[in-house]
Write a protein that holds these residues in place. Sequence first.
Motif, PDB file in Angstrom:
ATOM      1  N   MET A   1       0.848  -1.199   0.000  1.00 30.24           N
ATOM      2  CA  MET A   1       0.000   0.000   0.000  1.00 30.24           C
ATOM      3  C   MET A   1       0.880   1.245   0.000  1.00 30.24           C
ATOM      4  O   MET A   1       1.842   1.326   0.758  1.00 30.24           O
ATOM      5  N   PRO A   2       0.578   2.210  -0.855  1.00 34.80           N
ATOM      6  CA  PRO A   2       1.441   3.388  -1.013  1.00 34.80           C
ATOM      7  C   PRO A   2       1.459   4.247   0.252  1.00 34.80           C
ATOM      8  O   PRO A   2       0.455   4.332   0.964  1.00 34.80           O
ATOM      9  N   ARG A   3       2.581   4.849   0.462  1.00 30.79           N
ATOM     10  CA  ARG A   3       2.743   5.726   1.622  1.00 30.79           C
ATOM     11  C   ARG A   3       2.089   7.084   1.356  1.00 30.79           C
ATOM     12  O   ARG A   3       2.173   7.622   0.255  1.00 30.79           O
ATOM     13  N   ARG A   4       1.431   7.610   2.383  1.00 28.92           N
ATOM     14  CA  ARG A   4       0.847   8.948   2.253  1.00 28.92           C
ATOM     15  C   ARG A   4       1.937   9.974   2.521  1.00 28.92           C
ATOM     16  O   ARG A   4       2.671   9.867   3.511  1.00 28.92           O
ATOM     17  N   LEU A   5       2.048  10.977   1.661  1.00 27.06           N
ATOM     18  CA  LEU A   5       3.044  12.024   1.887  1.00 27.06           C
ATOM     19  C   LEU A   5       2.675  12.794   3.146  1.00 27.06           C
ATOM     20  O   LEU A   5       1.505  13.079   3.395  1.00 27.06           O
ATOM     21  N   GLN A   6       3.678  13.090   3.952  1.00 25.85           N
ATOM     22  CA  GLN A   6       3.419  13.792   5.200  1.00 25.85           C
ATOM     23  C   GLN A   6       4.154  15.134   5.254  1.00 25.85           C
ATOM     24  O   GLN A   6       4.815  15.521   4.309  1.00 25.85           O
ATOM     25  N   ARG A   7       3.977  15.778   6.395  1.00 24.66           N
ATOM     26  CA  ARG A   7       4.498  17.133   6.555  1.00 24.66           C
ATOM     27  C   ARG A   7       5.935  17.293   6.050  1.00 24.66           C
ATOM     28  O   ARG A   7       6.251  18.212   5.316  1.00 24.66           O
ATOM     29  N   ALA A   8       6.799  16.392   6.465  1.00 27.76           N
ATOM     30  CA  ALA A   8       8.224  16.503   6.130  1.00 27.76           C
ATOM     31  C   ALA A   8       8.461  16.458   4.618  1.00 27.76           C
ATOM     32  O   ALA A   8       9.438  17.031   4.121  1.00 27.76           O
ATOM     33  N   ASP A   9       7.563  15.794   3.895  1.00 27.79           N
ATOM     34  CA  ASP A   9       7.723  15.712   2.443  1.00 27.79           C
ATOM     35  C   ASP A   9       7.437  17.060   1.781  1.00 27.79           C
ATOM     36  O   ASP A   9       7.950  17.364   0.705  1.00 27.79           O
ATOM     37  N   PHE A  10       6.600  17.843   2.414  1.00 24.81           N
ATOM     38  CA  PHE A  10       6.189  19.129   1.836  1.00 24.81           C
ATOM     39  C   PHE A  10       7.025  20.296   2.342  1.00 24.81           C
ATOM     40  O   PHE A  10       7.155  21.312   1.675  1.00 24.81           O
ATOM     41  N   SER A  11       7.571  20.143   3.540  1.00 25.69           N
ATOM     42  CA  SER A  11       8.308  21.237   4.176  1.00 25.69           C
ATOM     43  C   SER A  11       9.746  21.291   3.680  1.00 25.69           C
ATOM     44  O   SER A  11      10.678  21.182   4.461  1.00 25.69           O
ATOM     45  N   ARG A  12       9.888  21.466   2.351  1.00 26.20           N
ATOM     46  CA  ARG A  12      11.204  21.540   1.723  1.00 26.20           C
ATOM     47  C   ARG A  12      11.180  22.658   0.698  1.00 26.20           C
ATOM     48  O   ARG A  12      10.169  23.324   0.528  1.00 26.20           O
ATOM     49  N   SER A  13      12.291  22.812   0.000  1.00 23.61           N
ATOM     50  CA  SER A  13      12.325  23.854  -1.022  1.00 23.61           C
ATOM     51  C   SER A  13      11.283  23.521  -2.088  1.00 23.61           C
ATOM     52  O   SER A  13      11.015  22.355  -2.392  1.00 23.61           O
ATOM     53  N   THR A  14      10.680  24.559  -2.648  1.00 22.98           N
ATOM     54  CA  THR A  14       9.579  24.384  -3.581  1.00 22.98           C
ATOM     55  C   THR A  14       9.960  23.546  -4.800  1.00 22.98           C
ATOM     56  O   THR A  14       9.200  22.677  -5.226  1.00 22.98           O
ATOM     57  N   ASP A  15      11.149  23.791  -5.347  1.00 20.31           N
ATOM     58  CA  ASP A  15      11.557  23.023  -6.524  1.00 20.31           C
ATOM     59  C   ASP A  15      11.786  21.556  -6.189  1.00 20.31           C
ATOM     60  O   ASP A  15      11.485  20.674  -6.997  1.00 20.31           O
TER      61      ASP A  15
END
Length: 191
Positions: A1-15
């Motif tokens: 089952m695929p992993r759900r993206l969490q906060r740490a995945d988004f809290s990075r540089s935009t590019d």
Amino acid sequence: MPRRLQRADFSRSTDAVARRLLGCTLCHRVGDDVIRGRIVEVEAYTDDPASHAADGRRTQRNSVMFGTAGVAYVYFTYGMHHCFNVVTEKEGIPGAVLIRGIESLPHAAGPALVCRAMQLTRRDNGRDLATDPNLWIEAGRRRPRERMIQTTRIGIGKGTDLLRRYYLFGSPGVSRRDRRAESAPVELPDQ
DNA sequence: CACACGATGCGCT
DNA sequence: GCGCATCGTGTGG
């Protein structure tokens, strides 16, 4: 089952987040159905001239761009279209990735078509993709030999020199191809 | 409060 | 390639 993206995945540089989202699956639960779209085209908007948060101005519309990473930023434009973004960067730093194309059923080539296909509207603005029960992104990757193309963004008047659009070569969900960039053999890291 | 215009898509040339 | 639909949003008066 695929992993759900969490906060740490988004809290990075935009590019970095933009590249990372290619191949991932945007999921929206509507009633008993879950609409899914594999993300194949994105654009990064940070502190640059084409961003809604250009010159750091915080307005009612762009407000969520300054907030928590992973939150949905959906805006209405041209009097008829919606565009869906994922907020990036650390709290207080404005940034967002515009989802410009998905492939699956049906394909949607263009940011407003993505919102139409996924049934996303301004009502979804501010939803947290890391925790919302009805809106999330599942981790995904490029397929083997599926190239990532880097080129300029579309539909803007400023910042046209910046290479902040990314898409997957050959996908029917890509809105506008750049043959030039496609022929340039540049190998890009996923993030 | 008025007004200019947009992170677009579509249909026609 | 080009023009237009259509209206929320931001800015300036």
